[in-house]
Design a protein around this motif. Structure first.
Motif, PDB file in Angstrom:
ATOM      1  N   ALA A 142       0.831  -1.202   0.000  1.00 30.75           N
ATOM      2  CA  ALA A 142       0.000   0.000   0.000  1.00 30.75           C
ATOM      3  C   ALA A 142       0.868   1.256   0.000  1.00 30.75           C
ATOM      4  O   ALA A 142       0.577   2.233  -0.702  1.00 30.75           O
ATOM      5  CB  ALA A 142      -0.931  -0.006   1.211  1.00 30.75           C
ATOM      6  N   GLN A 143       1.948   1.226   0.781  1.00 28.17           N
ATOM      7  CA  GLN A 143       2.859   2.370   0.795  1.00 28.17           C
ATOM      8  C   GLN A 143       3.532   2.536  -0.562  1.00 28.17           C
ATOM      9  O   GLN A 143       3.737   3.664  -1.021  1.00 28.17           O
ATOM     10  CB  GLN A 143       3.897   2.170   1.897  1.00 28.17           C
ATOM     11  N   TRP A 144       3.881   1.427  -1.215  1.00 24.38           N
ATOM     12  CA  TRP A 144       4.493   1.516  -2.540  1.00 24.38           C
ATOM     13  C   TRP A 144       3.531   2.158  -3.541  1.00 24.38           C
ATOM     14  O   TRP A 144       3.929   3.003  -4.337  1.00 24.38           O
ATOM     15  CB  TRP A 144       4.891   0.113  -3.032  1.00 24.38           C
ATOM     16  N   TRP A 145       2.266   1.755  -3.498  1.00 26.53           N
ATOM     17  CA  TRP A 145       1.285   2.341  -4.411  1.00 26.53           C
ATOM     18  C   TRP A 145       1.133   3.850  -4.138  1.00 26.53           C
ATOM     19  O   TRP A 145       1.008   4.648  -5.069  1.00 26.53           O
ATOM     20  CB  TRP A 145      -0.063   1.655  -4.267  1.00 26.53           C
ATOM     21  N   LEU A 146       1.159   4.245  -2.879  1.00 26.61           N
ATOM     22  CA  LEU A 146       1.047   5.670  -2.562  1.00 26.61           C
ATOM     23  C   LEU A 146       2.229   6.439  -3.134  1.00 26.61           C
ATOM     24  O   LEU A 146       2.070   7.515  -3.720  1.00 26.61           O
ATOM     25  CB  LEU A 146       0.984   5.866  -1.044  1.00 26.61           C
ATOM     26  N   TYR A 147       3.411   5.869  -2.966  1.00 28.41           N
ATOM     27  CA  TYR A 147       4.607   6.491  -3.538  1.00 28.41           C
ATOM     28  C   TYR A 147       4.498   6.579  -5.056  1.00 28.41           C
ATOM     29  O   TYR A 147       4.781   7.606  -5.660  1.00 28.41           O
ATOM     30  CB  TYR A 147       5.824   5.661  -3.125  1.00 28.41           C
ATOM     31  N   ASN A 148       4.070   5.484  -5.668  1.00 25.51           N
ATOM     32  CA  ASN A 148       3.991   5.427  -7.127  1.00 25.51           C
ATOM     33  C   ASN A 148       2.975   6.409  -7.679  1.00 25.51           C
ATOM     34  O   ASN A 148       3.240   7.134  -8.646  1.00 25.51           O
ATOM     35  CB  ASN A 148       3.646   4.004  -7.555  1.00 25.51           C
ATOM     36  N   ARG A 149       1.816   6.460  -7.082  1.00 28.76           N
ATOM     37  CA  ARG A 149       0.722   7.281  -7.618  1.00 28.76           C
ATOM     38  C   ARG A 149       0.835   8.754  -7.242  1.00 28.76           C
ATOM     39  O   ARG A 149       0.174   9.606  -7.848  1.00 28.76           O
ATOM     40  CB  ARG A 149      -0.628   6.753  -7.117  1.00 28.76           C
TER      41      ARG A 149
END
Length: 583
Positions: free
Chosen positions: A391-398
């Motif tokens: 979830a943290q990776w997706w936040l960083y990515n988006r």
């Protein structure tokens, strides 16, 4: 890495027909008939320049898609296949770079080769722009281009049967122009032993008036072969003949491949015209066929918000944790805005397996709303231990694009857990001295040991992946050595600046406060994202950047800087050219 590269876990991506690691695929052709004999019709040919080979496949229908089993149709020889001076000849053989393939009017297969020591097609090593056209035909058979009298019906039919696209197009246009006069001859092709000739006749008949349309409709309704029903539907759709009527009936066809074709035909139609058809297609999804799911998603393109409540009512459940696999996957593919709370609940549900919760998170990541961004923050803060990092990776990515307008609502969590901070220098260790100068001829004079090379390759792990090990910073080395000569591999190790791989040109960014970041550009927009030495990623807002400049040298350390000897390099070359590295 291969899953990420092909986005196979993302909605909107059809399955990759074949994934074989590193490569440089170029030309492609489909062989329907010709001089090669009865074994080869239905052959798909794909030029793979980096691996010195033209791959062959016989696509096998499987569900709504195809299975592709690869084999070498035409390739360069290996060292052990030369009678004398094998190593030298094998080095030259790696210059075979097939760039395109086609079938000629004589029935032979023609392959274009640009002949270079490196992939790229830009005179990487060969400064003369040399190349070869290879002609593949049965041994001992003298082939000629058959003469065609295009003023006669027989000549036009013969042209339509040609193995070459350009010739059969001439036959097609002449037969279509003759209309009623040529109709019986075209209909006769429906009984031809070659199914591809039958398919050409179907396509032509659909453009030859009422009698032709009736013949094609008969095939659509009665033919036992799903592929022929698909051809008939495509031909009728092309001339816009009763498309919705045919699609309604075929939406219940027993073949998922036929239903796939129906789904693709609905892409640009409003829901008011195709809701019943979409429901029929959705109800027949077996929750296993990704080709079918992607076709269904294509059918719903632009109308996801409208169709979702209908599908939820017919196939889903008010409690998203009780969704069937079928509906969960359909909802994942559509990911409409109103599914946000449902996917958030699934992502947080401890009763669901990890894969189902990961899919829910992916669906949220594709919803371009503040609600989806906030839902992702909720999972990143309070989700299960096995899901919070994703979830943290997706936040960083988006945060740099899809959700950039909602950064303030993410409360600082739009940072990758191992995110590097651009308040310090991140330079590749490439500017150190060369302890030992290594000469290419010294390396080539040595016999390499692939066993020792396998141990030595660990030096490369800091930047490259080899056989599943190492850091994903520079190009993966899996299979790379097979397509290059000893000289090219050794040169790349001794002098990385001589030939930088395409897509791995370095970039250097200087920030306004004087810090330097070197790496490969992953994203360039309101924010720059660089992959830096060690495999980490640095995000630098454009407002903090003073200057961006291409690097004039490779980010790769030389063999001398790594402390390698000429023998170490020879061993590495032997290992990279062996069958040991994963391919």
């Amino acid at each position: 890495a291969r899953v990420a590269e092909w986005r196979q876990e993302d909605p909107g991506t059809i399955p990759a027909g074949d994934v074989y690691g590193t490569g440089s695929p170029t030309g492609i052709a489909f062989y329907e008939s010709g001089a090669l004999g009865k074994k080869y019709p239905g052959l798909l040919l794909s030029c793979e320049a980096a691996r010195n080979v033209v791959f062959g496949y016989f696509p096998k229908p499987s569900g709504a898609g195809f299975e592709l089993e690869r084999f070498d149709f035409l390739r360069a020889k290996r060292a052990d296949e030369f009678a004398e001076d094998g190593e030298k000849m094998a080095g030259e053989a790696t210059w075979f770079r097939p760039s395109d393939v086609t079938v000629g009017p004589d029935g032979a297969i023609y392959v274009a080769d640009w002949f270079d020591a490196r992939v790229g097609g830009h005179r990487m090593v060969d400064t003369h722009a040399a190349g070869t056209i290879y002609r593949i035909a049965p041994k001992g058979v003298q082939l000629t281009i058959p003469p065609l009298d295009l003023e006669t019906l027989e000549g036009q039919i013969a042209a339509l049967k040609s193995p070459a696209n350009n010739v059969r197009n001439i036959g097609f246009t002449r037969l279509k122009a003759a209309s009623e006069r040529s109709l019986p001859a075209v209909e006769a092709l429906l009984d031809d032993a070659n199914p591809y000739f039958q398919a050409r006749a179907v396509w032509l008949l659909a453009q030859m008036g009422e009698r032709g349309l009736e013949a094609v409709e008969s095939i659509l309704k009665t033919h036992a072969d799903p592929q022929m029903r698909i051809v008939a539907f495509r031909a009728l759709r092309f001339v816009e003949h009763k498309t919705l009527e045919h699609a309604t009936r075929l939406s219940r066809d027993p073949s998922p491949a036929v239903r796939r074709e129906v789904a693709l035909a609905l892409r640009d139609l409003p829901l008011s015209q195709c809701q019943e058809i979409l429901l029929n297609l959705a109800k027949r999804y077996d929750s296993e066929d990704r080709w079918y799911l992607e076709a269904l998603g294509t059918a719903c393109a632009g109308k996801e918000e409208e169709i979702y409540p209908v599908l939820l009512r017919e196939l889903g459940n008010a409690d998203s944790t009780k969704w069937s696999d079928r509906f969960a996957e359909i909802a994942w593919r559509l990911h409409p805005r109103q599914s946000t709370s449902a996917f958030r609940k699934r992502a947080m549900a401890s009763s669901l397996p990890l894969n189902a919760r990961k899919d829910a998170l992916t669906a949220l990541a594709y919803i371009p709303t503040k609600g989806a961004a906030v839902a992702m923050v909720h999972v990143a803060e309070q989700g299960a231990d096995d899901l919070r990092p994703l979830a943290q990776w997706w936040l960083y990515n988006r945060s740099s694009h899809l959700w950039s307008d909602f950064a303030g609502d993410m409360r600082g969590l739009n940072v990758k857990p191992d995110q590097l901070k651009p308040d310090q220098d991140y330079k590749a260790p490439i500017d150190g001295p060369e302890p030992v100068k290594i000469e290419l001829q010294d390396v080539l004079a040595l016999n390499g040991d692939p066993v020792r090379g396998k141990a030595t390759v660990a030096r490369c792990y800091m930047c490259h992946q080899v056989d599943g090990n190492g850091v994903e910073f520079g190009p993966t080395l899996e299979g790379w050595g097979k397509g290059n000569s000893r000289e090219v591999i050794a040169t790349a190790l001794i002098d990385p600046n001589k030939d930088i791989a395409h897509g791995f040109e370095g970039m250097e960014i200087e920030t306004k406060d004087g810090h330097i970041i070197q790496g490969f550009v992953l994203f360039s927009g309101g924010t720059h994202i660089l992959k830096v030495f060690g495999g980490g990623e640095v995000e630098i807002p454009r407002k903090l950047i003073k200057e961006t400049r291409p690097m004039k040298r490779s980010l790769m350390m030389s063999a001398g800087q790594l402390g390698l000897t000429a023998q170490d390099i020879a061993d590495l070359v032997a290992y990279l050219k062996s069958d040991s590295p994963a391919t």
